[in-house]
Motif scaffolding. Structure first.
Motif, PDB file in Angstrom:
ATOM      1  N   VAL A 200      62.751 125.559 102.100  1.00 53.85           N
ATOM      2  CA  VAL A 200      61.646 124.829 101.480  1.00 53.85           C
ATOM      3  C   VAL A 200      62.148 123.533 100.850  1.00 53.85           C
ATOM      4  CG1 VAL A 200      59.883 124.889  99.660  1.00 53.85           C
ATOM      5  CG2 VAL A 200      60.261 126.899 101.105  1.00 53.85           C
ATOM      6  N   PHE A 201      63.323 123.587 100.223  1.00 53.60           N
ATOM      7  CA  PHE A 201      63.904 122.353  99.686  1.00 53.60           C
ATOM      8  C   PHE A 201      64.063 121.313 100.788  1.00 53.60           C
ATOM      9  CE2 PHE A 201      67.634 119.654  99.410  1.00 53.60           C
ATOM     10  CZ  PHE A 201      67.354 118.932  98.263  1.00 53.60           C
ATOM     11  N   ALA A 202      64.664 121.717 101.896  1.00 55.70           N
ATOM     12  CA  ALA A 202      64.899 120.781 103.002  1.00 55.70           C
ATOM     13  C   ALA A 202      63.594 120.146 103.469  1.00 55.70           C
ATOM     14  CB  ALA A 202      65.584 121.508 104.159  1.00 55.70           C
ATOM     15  N   LEU A 203      62.562 120.954 103.610  1.00 50.97           N
ATOM     16  CA  LEU A 203      61.291 120.455 104.132  1.00 50.97           C
ATOM     17  C   LEU A 203      60.591 119.501 103.172  1.00 50.97           C
ATOM     18  CD1 LEU A 203      60.008 123.830 105.614  1.00 50.97           C
ATOM     19  CD2 LEU A 203      60.691 121.806 106.936  1.00 50.97           C
ATOM     20  N   CYS A 204      60.718 119.742 101.866  1.00 52.10           N
ATOM     21  CA  CYS A 204      59.906 119.002 100.883  1.00 52.10           C
ATOM     22  C   CYS A 204      60.651 117.895 100.131  1.00 52.10           C
ATOM     23  CB  CYS A 204      59.340 119.981  99.851  1.00 52.10           C
ATOM     24  SG  CYS A 204      58.170 121.175 100.525  1.00 52.10           S
ATOM     25  N   HIS A 205      61.969 117.894 100.144  1.00 55.28           N
ATOM     26  CA  HIS A 205      62.692 117.015  99.209  1.00 55.28           C
ATOM     27  C   HIS A 205      62.539 115.528  99.508  1.00 55.28           C
ATOM     28  CE1 HIS A 205      65.719 116.740 102.383  1.00 55.28           C
ATOM     29  NE2 HIS A 205      66.412 115.886 101.671  1.00 55.28           N
ATOM     30  N   ASP A 206      62.282 115.163 100.762  1.00 47.67           N
ATOM     31  CA  ASP A 206      62.188 113.743 101.129  1.00 47.67           C
ATOM     32  C   ASP A 206      60.817 113.350 101.669  1.00 47.67           C
ATOM     33  OD1 ASP A 206      64.704 112.996 100.339  1.00 47.67           O
ATOM     34  OD2 ASP A 206      65.598 113.048 102.337  1.00 47.67           O
ATOM     35  N   THR A 207      59.839 114.215 101.525  1.00 50.72           N
ATOM     36  CA  THR A 207      58.516 113.931 102.096  1.00 50.72           C
ATOM     37  C   THR A 207      57.929 112.629 101.554  1.00 50.72           C
ATOM     38  OG1 THR A 207      58.157 116.321 102.215  1.00 50.72           O
ATOM     39  CG2 THR A 207      56.240 114.912 102.549  1.00 50.72           C
ATOM     40  N   ALA A 208      58.178 112.359 100.270  1.00 49.72           N
ATOM     41  CA  ALA A 208      57.603 111.158  99.641  1.00 49.72           C
ATOM     42  C   ALA A 208      58.251 109.866 100.129  1.00 49.72           C
ATOM     43  CB  ALA A 208      57.718 111.259  98.123  1.00 49.72           C
ATOM     44  N   LYS A 209      59.275 109.939 100.947  1.00 52.80           N
ATOM     45  CA  LYS A 209      59.861 108.712 101.498  1.00 52.80           C
ATOM     46  C   LYS A 209      58.844 107.918 102.312  1.00 52.80           C
ATOM     47  CE  LYS A 209      64.827 109.742 101.740  1.00 52.80           C
ATOM     48  NZ  LYS A 209      65.994 109.961 102.636  1.00 52.80           N
TER      49      LYS A 209
ATOM     50  N   HIS B  53      56.760 132.764 100.752  1.00 55.64           N
ATOM     51  CA  HIS B  53      56.719 133.903  99.827  1.00 55.64           C
ATOM     52  C   HIS B  53      57.746 133.774  98.693  1.00 55.64           C
ATOM     53  CE1 HIS B  53      54.145 135.763 102.836  1.00 55.64           C
ATOM     54  NE2 HIS B  53      55.096 135.602 103.739  1.00 55.64           N
ATOM     55  N   LEU B  54      57.878 132.565  98.156  1.00 57.92           N
ATOM     56  CA  LEU B  54      58.791 132.345  97.037  1.00 57.92           C
ATOM     57  C   LEU B  54      58.089 132.672  95.722  1.00 57.92           C
ATOM     58  CD1 LEU B  54      60.511 128.948  97.988  1.00 57.92           C
ATOM     59  CD2 LEU B  54      61.320 131.283  98.439  1.00 57.92           C
ATOM     60  N   PRO B  55      58.822 133.206  94.746  1.00 58.93           N
ATOM     61  CA  PRO B  55      58.232 133.501  93.440  1.00 58.93           C
ATOM     62  C   PRO B  55      57.948 132.221  92.654  1.00 58.93           C
ATOM     63  CG  PRO B  55      60.585 133.954  93.404  1.00 58.93           C
ATOM     64  CD  PRO B  55      60.226 133.642  94.828  1.00 58.93           C
ATOM     65  N   GLU B  56      57.119 132.356  91.612  1.00 58.37           N
ATOM     66  CA  GLU B  56      56.719 131.212  90.790  1.00 58.37           C
ATOM     67  C   GLU B  56      57.918 130.475  90.206  1.00 58.37           C
ATOM     68  OE1 GLU B  56      53.955 128.607  89.012  1.00 58.37           O
ATOM     69  OE2 GLU B  56      53.599 130.223  90.449  1.00 58.37           O
ATOM     70  N   GLN B  57      58.924 131.246  89.758  1.00 59.96           N
ATOM     71  CA  GLN B  57      60.108 130.631  89.156  1.00 59.96           C
ATOM     72  C   GLN B  57      60.802 129.687  90.126  1.00 59.96           C
ATOM     73  OE1 GLN B  57      61.205 130.409  86.266  1.00 59.96           O
ATOM     74  NE2 GLN B  57      63.448 130.389  86.128  1.00 59.96           N
ATOM     75  N   ASP B  58      60.821 130.047  91.405  1.00 61.51           N
ATOM     76  CA  ASP B  58      61.473 129.195  92.408  1.00 61.51           C
ATOM     77  C   ASP B  58      60.754 127.861  92.574  1.00 61.51           C
ATOM     78  OD1 ASP B  58      63.469 130.981  92.837  1.00 61.51           O
ATOM     79  OD2 ASP B  58      62.896 131.549  94.867  1.00 61.51           O
ATOM     80  N   ILE B  59      59.444 127.851  92.390  1.00 60.63           N
ATOM     81  CA  ILE B  59      58.698 126.587  92.488  1.00 60.63           C
ATOM     82  C   ILE B  59      59.152 125.625  91.392  1.00 60.63           C
ATOM     83  CG2 ILE B  59      56.417 125.505  92.402  1.00 60.63           C
ATOM     84  CD1 ILE B  59      55.248 128.108  93.481  1.00 60.63           C
ATOM     85  N   HIS B  60      59.329 126.148  90.176  1.00 58.94           N
ATOM     86  CA  HIS B  60      59.806 125.310  89.072  1.00 58.94           C
ATOM     87  C   HIS B  60      61.214 124.794  89.363  1.00 58.94           C
ATOM     88  CE1 HIS B  60      56.288 126.444  86.907  1.00 58.94           C
ATOM     89  NE2 HIS B  60      56.653 127.710  86.746  1.00 58.94           N
ATOM     90  N   TYR B  61      62.080 125.685  89.826  1.00 58.20           N
ATOM     91  CA  TYR B  61      63.441 125.297  90.204  1.00 58.20           C
ATOM     92  C   TYR B  61      63.403 124.174  91.237  1.00 58.20           C
ATOM     93  CZ  TYR B  61      67.008 128.464  88.220  1.00 58.20           C
ATOM     94  OH  TYR B  61      67.912 129.094  87.407  1.00 58.20           O
ATOM     95  N   LEU B  62      62.628 124.388  92.292  1.00 63.40           N
ATOM     96  CA  LEU B  62      62.588 123.420  93.386  1.00 63.40           C
ATOM     97  C   LEU B  62      62.049 122.070  92.941  1.00 63.40           C
ATOM     98  CD1 LEU B  62      61.406 125.748  96.277  1.00 63.40           C
ATOM     99  CD2 LEU B  62      63.460 124.312  96.326  1.00 63.40           C
ATOM    100  N   GLU B  63      61.027 122.087  92.110  1.00 63.20           N
ATOM    101  CA  GLU B  63      60.473 120.813  91.642  1.00 63.20           C
ATOM    102  C   GLU B  63      61.527 120.009  90.888  1.00 63.20           C
ATOM    103  OE1 GLU B  63      56.808 118.970  88.945  1.00 63.20           O
ATOM    104  OE2 GLU B  63      56.829 121.110  89.448  1.00 63.20           O
ATOM    105  N   ASP B  64      62.266 120.668  90.018  1.00 64.29           N
ATOM    106  CA  ASP B  64      63.285 119.958  89.245  1.00 64.29           C
ATOM    107  C   ASP B  64      64.492 119.564  90.105  1.00 64.29           C
ATOM    108  OD1 ASP B  64      62.029 119.825  86.750  1.00 64.29           O
ATOM    109  OD2 ASP B  64      62.597 121.877  86.260  1.00 64.29           O
ATOM    110  N   LEU B  65      64.881 120.433  91.017  1.00 61.13           N
ATOM    111  CA  LEU B  65      66.016 120.106  91.889  1.00 61.13           C
ATOM    112  C   LEU B  65      65.682 118.952  92.825  1.00 61.13           C
ATOM    113  CD1 LEU B  65      67.249 123.715  92.707  1.00 61.13           C
ATOM    114  CD2 LEU B  65      68.551 121.966  91.480  1.00 61.13           C
ATOM    115  N   ILE B  66      64.455 118.930  93.337  1.00 65.18           N
ATOM    116  CA  ILE B  66      64.044 117.814  94.194  1.00 65.18           C
ATOM    117  C   ILE B  66      64.000 116.518  93.394  1.00 65.18           C
ATOM    118  CG2 ILE B  66      62.093 116.850  95.481  1.00 65.18           C
ATOM    119  CD1 ILE B  66      61.525 119.721  96.468  1.00 65.18           C
ATOM    120  N   ALA B  67      63.457 116.595  92.179  1.00 63.40           N
ATOM    121  CA  ALA B  67      63.362 115.395  91.334  1.00 63.40           C
ATOM    122  C   ALA B  67      64.731 114.833  90.989  1.00 63.40           C
ATOM    123  CB  ALA B  67      62.598 115.726  90.052  1.00 63.40           C
ATOM    124  N   HIS B  68      65.763 115.685  90.998  1.00 66.69           N
ATOM    125  CA  HIS B  68      67.097 115.247  90.576  1.00 66.69           C
ATOM    126  C   HIS B  68      68.149 115.402  91.686  1.00 66.69           C
ATOM    127  CE1 HIS B  68      65.970 114.701  86.339  1.00 66.69           C
ATOM    128  NE2 HIS B  68      65.191 115.755  86.513  1.00 66.69           N
TER     129      HIS B  68
END
Length: 407
Positions: free
Chosen positions: A120-129, A228-243
């Motif tokens: 999911v990180f790979a798919l979403c991290h650069d979408t805003a490019k 099927h990722l848990p809620e906590q992973d969404i928070h992790y991913l948002e911050d990891l993508i942002a940084h």
């Protein structure tokens, strides 16, 4: 015999990172699997599909002319590690980090245990490019002559946004025509040839922080639900993508002082600091090192030094913490070994019954010798043909369980 089989697994032949990445890129099965993921998720999410067309300039992304190529290489690497066809400890550049074997193994385990998370990180991290793209041109270049340049100031203005859309399409059309004129060349050759011909650099200011905007956060939530990722992973991913770009700037050299901000950030967000750092190192490896190829006049290269510097910086920031983590790893490893010994009839109780022994110092010494022999640290003692054959079978079962778990 048991000793040699275990030691061969532990000291497998090393390979240089460049050679390993070449084999990953050329692996047809990995190509197909990554392509299928990108195709299927793109069909489900138009925002993803559109972003795949984002142009890349070869100075930072010479793996191919479009974002699709970058994402595919990340996914191929992820799947190679997840499937066990790649062992990080076999990479020669990792082996040069003497004493860091625990950290390297932990990095590999972090990736293997969280494959859906990193997918999911790979798919979403650069979408805003796609929506943040800007262009700059070299002085006197053909790109400058045809006006394919958009300053960052213009980028943030409403009029500049309209111009950005036009320039993006002009670039894609220009590249399409250039590609047709160079039929027969590889995508990488065409990409670099286009860059040399037009001198256009592609930038994406603010694409990392754009994950906080409603549209990209919504995409992340949709993909997390799909996987099927848990809620906590969404928070992790948002911050990891942002940084996710921070380590690429912080660890061009060994900088222990930069580690403090990561610990502080993780704690303010309520994360386990070690877990956050482990995941950040994993995405640095997958995205910044394995997934990004730099191309210049003297060839292509990947910045393996980034992950090495990251490890060294963490160690130098707090050496005692590294020793504590190593102690916990050894304790966890001991628990795993004891469980597999018990499950395969190689624990103390089962071996006493097999050998007809009684508890005491003498049996304790034999038990230790058998366990050390299984781990390749001593020779296996002989107890006669029947018992030796039974020990051999139990040891084979132990290896099967141990290696199936990726130990």
């Amino acid at each position: 015999m048991w000793r040699s089989s275990f030691s061969q697994y532990s000291s497998e032949e090393s390979v240089y990172f460049e050679s390993l990445m070449h084999s990953i890129r050329q692996n047809v099965d990995l190509q197909k699997k990554a392509f299928q993921v990108l195709e299927q998720t793109g069909q489900k999410e138009p925002l993803l599909l559109e972003s795949y067309r984002t142009p890349q300039s070869p100075t930072f992304h010479g793996e191919g002319p479009f974002l699709f190529d970058h994402l595919q290489l990340i996914l191929q690497t992820l799947f190679a590690i997840a499937e066990g066809s790649v062992s990080l400890l076999s990479i020669e550049e990792f082996r040069s980090l003497k004493g860091y074997e625990g950290e390297i193994q932990e990095l590999e385990e972090t990736i293997r245990e969280n494959v859906a998370f990193f997918e999911v990180f790979a798919l979403c991290h650069d979408t805003a490019k796609w929506s943040t793209i800007t262009f700059s041109t070299k002085e006197g270049s053909r790109g400058e002559a045809i006006g394919l340049s958009l300053s960052q100031k213009q980028h943030w203005e409403e009029q500049g946004h309209q111009e950005q859309i036009k320039m993006r399409e002009r670039y894609l059309e220009l590249y399409r025509r250039f590609e047709e004129e160079h039929h027969g060349e590889t995508p990488e050759q065409i990409q670099f040839g286009f860059y040399l011909s037009y001198g256009i650099d592609v930038h994406y200011p603010g694409h990392d922080r754009a994950i906080h905007s409603p549209v990209y956060h919504g995409l992340l939530e949709c993909m997390a639900t799909l996987y099927h990722l848990p809620e906590q992973d969404i928070h992790y991913l948002e911050d990891l993508i942002a940084h996710h770009l921070d380590p690429l700037q912080d660890f061009t050299h060994v900088r222990p002082e930069r580690i403090a901000k990561y610990y502080h950030f993780a704690r303010t967000r309520g994360y386990d600091a070690d877990d956050y750092l482990d995941r950040l190192q994993a995405i640095t490896l997958l995205d910044g090192v394995c997934g990004s190829i730099h191309t210049g006049a003297h060839g292509s290269w990947q910045e393996f030094m980034l992950i090495q510097n990251f490890f060294r910086s963490e160690h130098n920031f707090l050496p005692s913490r590294r020793e504590e983590k190593q102690k916990h790893r050894e304790e966890d490893e001991k628990k795993v070994l004891n469980r597999y010994f018990r499950e395969t009839g190689l624990d103390g109780v089962a071996l006493m019954k097999l050998l007809g022994s009684s508890p005491g110092p003498s049996f304790g010494k034999i038990l230790q010798q058998i366990h050390q022999a299984i781990l390749g640290k001593e020779e296996m003692p002989s107890f006669g043909k029947t018992i030796d054959q039974e020990l051999k079978e139990r040891t084979g079962n132990f290896f099967q369980r141990y290696f199936e778990k990726g130990q």
